[in-house]
Motif scaffolding. Sequence first.
Motif, PDB file in Angstrom:
ATOM      1  N   VAL A 108      46.975 -16.065  16.324  1.00  0.00           N
ATOM      2  CA  VAL A 108      47.234 -14.847  15.561  1.00  0.00           C
ATOM      3  C   VAL A 108      48.120 -13.954  16.418  1.00  0.00           C
ATOM      4  CG1 VAL A 108      46.219 -12.840  14.406  1.00  0.00           C
ATOM      5  CG2 VAL A 108      44.993 -15.031  14.430  1.00  0.00           C
ATOM      6  N   THR A 109      49.229 -13.505  15.864  1.00  0.00           N
ATOM      7  CA  THR A 109      50.156 -12.681  16.626  1.00  0.00           C
ATOM      8  C   THR A 109      50.931 -11.757  15.689  1.00  0.00           C
ATOM      9  OG1 THR A 109      51.874 -12.727  18.332  1.00  0.00           O
ATOM     10  CG2 THR A 109      52.004 -14.410  16.608  1.00  0.00           C
ATOM     11  N   ARG A 110      51.955 -11.129  16.219  1.00  0.00           N
ATOM     12  CA  ARG A 110      52.748 -10.150  15.473  1.00  0.00           C
ATOM     13  C   ARG A 110      54.135 -10.719  15.190  1.00  0.00           C
ATOM     14  NH1 ARG A 110      53.204  -5.323  19.090  1.00  0.00           N
ATOM     15  NH2 ARG A 110      54.386  -6.786  20.319  1.00  0.00           N
ATOM     16  N   LEU A 111      54.696 -10.346  14.057  1.00  0.00           N
ATOM     17  CA  LEU A 111      56.079 -10.677  13.723  1.00  0.00           C
ATOM     18  C   LEU A 111      56.990  -9.685  14.441  1.00  0.00           C
ATOM     19  CD1 LEU A 111      55.668 -11.072   9.859  1.00  0.00           C
ATOM     20  CD2 LEU A 111      55.944 -12.917  11.507  1.00  0.00           C
ATOM     21  N   THR A 112      58.059 -10.184  15.050  1.00  0.00           N
ATOM     22  CA  THR A 112      59.010  -9.268  15.685  1.00  0.00           C
ATOM     23  C   THR A 112      60.346  -9.229  14.952  1.00  0.00           C
ATOM     24  OG1 THR A 112      59.745 -10.981  17.222  1.00  0.00           O
ATOM     25  CG2 THR A 112      57.982  -9.524  17.973  1.00  0.00           C
ATOM     26  N   SER A 165      52.134 -28.672  16.348  1.00  0.00           N
ATOM     27  CA  SER A 165      52.876 -28.493  15.106  1.00  0.00           C
ATOM     28  C   SER A 165      52.130 -27.438  14.292  1.00  0.00           C
ATOM     29  CB  SER A 165      52.993 -29.798  14.332  1.00  0.00           C
ATOM     30  OG  SER A 165      51.724 -30.239  13.933  1.00  0.00           O
ATOM     31  N   ILE A 166      52.818 -26.837  13.337  1.00  0.00           N
ATOM     32  CA  ILE A 166      52.209 -25.815  12.495  1.00  0.00           C
ATOM     33  C   ILE A 166      51.795 -26.468  11.186  1.00  0.00           C
ATOM     34  CG2 ILE A 166      52.545 -23.621  11.317  1.00  0.00           C
ATOM     35  CD1 ILE A 166      54.682 -22.960  13.409  1.00  0.00           C
ATOM     36  N   LEU A 167      50.501 -26.414  10.895  1.00  0.00           N
ATOM     37  CA  LEU A 167      49.982 -26.985   9.655  1.00  0.00           C
ATOM     38  C   LEU A 167      50.114 -26.015   8.489  1.00  0.00           C
ATOM     39  CD1 LEU A 167      46.691 -28.651  10.935  1.00  0.00           C
ATOM     40  CD2 LEU A 167      48.869 -29.750  10.414  1.00  0.00           C
ATOM     41  N   ASP A 168      49.853 -24.731   8.756  1.00  0.00           N
ATOM     42  CA  ASP A 168      49.875 -23.730   7.695  1.00  0.00           C
ATOM     43  C   ASP A 168      50.112 -22.369   8.329  1.00  0.00           C
ATOM     44  OD1 ASP A 168      49.789 -22.702   5.140  1.00  0.00           O
ATOM     45  OD2 ASP A 168      47.644 -23.005   4.855  1.00  0.00           O
ATOM     46  N   VAL A 169      50.456 -21.409   7.494  1.00  0.00           N
ATOM     47  CA  VAL A 169      50.720 -20.053   7.950  1.00  0.00           C
ATOM     48  C   VAL A 169      50.090 -19.076   6.963  1.00  0.00           C
ATOM     49  CG1 VAL A 169      52.950 -19.980   6.768  1.00  0.00           C
ATOM     50  CG2 VAL A 169      52.557 -18.484   8.700  1.00  0.00           C
ATOM     51  N   ALA A 170      49.596 -17.958   7.489  1.00  0.00           N
ATOM     52  CA  ALA A 170      49.028 -16.905   6.636  1.00  0.00           C
ATOM     53  C   ALA A 170      49.548 -15.559   7.127  1.00  0.00           C
ATOM     54  CB  ALA A 170      47.505 -16.933   6.697  1.00  0.00           C
ATOM     55  N   PHE A 171      49.710 -14.647   6.196  1.00  0.00           N
ATOM     56  CA  PHE A 171      50.186 -13.310   6.510  1.00  0.00           C
ATOM     57  C   PHE A 171      49.112 -12.309   6.083  1.00  0.00           C
ATOM     58  CE2 PHE A 171      53.808 -16.038   5.753  1.00  0.00           C
ATOM     59  CZ  PHE A 171      54.611 -15.794   6.867  1.00  0.00           C
ATOM     60  N   PRO A 172      48.094 -12.071   6.925  1.00  0.00           N
ATOM     61  CA  PRO A 172      47.003 -11.164   6.550  1.00  0.00           C
ATOM     62  C   PRO A 172      47.523  -9.766   6.212  1.00  0.00           C
ATOM     63  CG  PRO A 172      46.470 -12.361   8.555  1.00  0.00           C
ATOM     64  CD  PRO A 172      47.905 -12.635   8.254  1.00  0.00           C
ATOM     65  N   GLY A 195      54.162  -6.931  11.395  1.00  0.00           N
ATOM     66  CA  GLY A 195      53.005  -7.372  10.626  1.00  0.00           C
ATOM     67  C   GLY A 195      52.332  -8.536  11.342  1.00  0.00           C
ATOM     68  N   THR A 196      51.185  -8.918  10.857  1.00  0.00           N
ATOM     69  CA  THR A 196      50.394  -9.975  11.485  1.00  0.00           C
ATOM     70  C   THR A 196      50.682 -11.321  10.835  1.00  0.00           C
ATOM     71  OG1 THR A 196      48.656  -8.374  11.938  1.00  0.00           O
ATOM     72  CG2 THR A 196      48.033 -10.684  12.051  1.00  0.00           C
ATOM     73  N   ILE A 197      50.682 -12.364  11.664  1.00  0.00           N
ATOM     74  CA  ILE A 197      50.843 -13.728  11.181  1.00  0.00           C
ATOM     75  C   ILE A 197      49.782 -14.590  11.860  1.00  0.00           C
ATOM     76  CG2 ILE A 197      52.578 -14.270  12.938  1.00  0.00           C
ATOM     77  CD1 ILE A 197      53.884 -16.168  10.897  1.00  0.00           C
ATOM     78  N   ALA A 198      49.185 -15.480  11.092  1.00  0.00           N
ATOM     79  CA  ALA A 198      48.200 -16.433  11.629  1.00  0.00           C
ATOM     80  C   ALA A 198      48.748 -17.838  11.410  1.00  0.00           C
ATOM     81  CB  ALA A 198      46.858 -16.264  10.930  1.00  0.00           C
ATOM     82  N   LEU A 199      48.748 -18.636  12.465  1.00  0.00           N
ATOM     83  CA  LEU A 199      49.303 -19.980  12.414  1.00  0.00           C
ATOM     84  C   LEU A 199      48.214 -21.010  12.668  1.00  0.00           C
ATOM     85  CD1 LEU A 199      52.366 -19.154  14.651  1.00  0.00           C
ATOM     86  CD2 LEU A 199      52.416 -19.491  12.188  1.00  0.00           C
ATOM     87  N   ALA A 200      48.041 -21.933  11.734  1.00  0.00           N
ATOM     88  CA  ALA A 200      47.099 -23.044  11.925  1.00  0.00           C
ATOM     89  C   ALA A 200      47.871 -24.139  12.653  1.00  0.00           C
ATOM     90  CB  ALA A 200      46.582 -23.546  10.585  1.00  0.00           C
ATOM     91  N   LEU A 201      47.370 -24.525  13.826  1.00  0.00           N
ATOM     92  CA  LEU A 201      48.075 -25.474  14.685  1.00  0.00           C
ATOM     93  C   LEU A 201      47.388 -26.828  14.728  1.00  0.00           C
ATOM     94  CD1 LEU A 201      48.744 -23.071  17.691  1.00  0.00           C
ATOM     95  CD2 LEU A 201      50.266 -23.603  15.787  1.00  0.00           C
ATOM     96  N   SER A 202      48.185 -27.827  15.033  1.00  0.00           N
ATOM     97  CA  SER A 202      47.671 -29.175  15.212  1.00  0.00           C
ATOM     98  C   SER A 202      48.292 -29.733  16.487  1.00  0.00           C
ATOM     99  CB  SER A 202      48.058 -30.046  14.022  1.00  0.00           C
ATOM    100  OG  SER A 202      47.696 -31.384  14.263  1.00  0.00           O
TER     101      SER A 202
END
Length: 126
Positions: free
Chosen positions: A33-37, A59-66, A101-108
Amino acid sequence: MSLRRRTAFSLEADGLPVCQTACASSAWFPTLVTRLTSVVICQGRAVVTIDAALPLHSSILDVAFPGANPGRMMADITVVDLSRHRRTLHAELPAQLVVTGTIALALSPVVPTREAAPQVHTTATT
């Protein structure tokens, strides 16, 4: 959130936050979970720059923008991390994104492939 201070954390499998700097570089966590720049959206494609470094072998499996507004569309999303590495996925993109804004990345984890040992061909002579 200050633009001068990095704010990124990982989530354990149980959903508890873990600070990236407090862990060994070999530690693996399934969510970052981090911030968009930076955000650039054009013709159904998006390039988002994040304020964290992704593990090299992931790799990135999915992305969410809380907290993003509804009204999503499917798009190709390229995520650029602090090391300038790029990873692209096809996922839902909110109609509007806010820089910082916040971004959450599901990683594999991606396991590097081992090169096969060179095969030696022998010819039999009789």
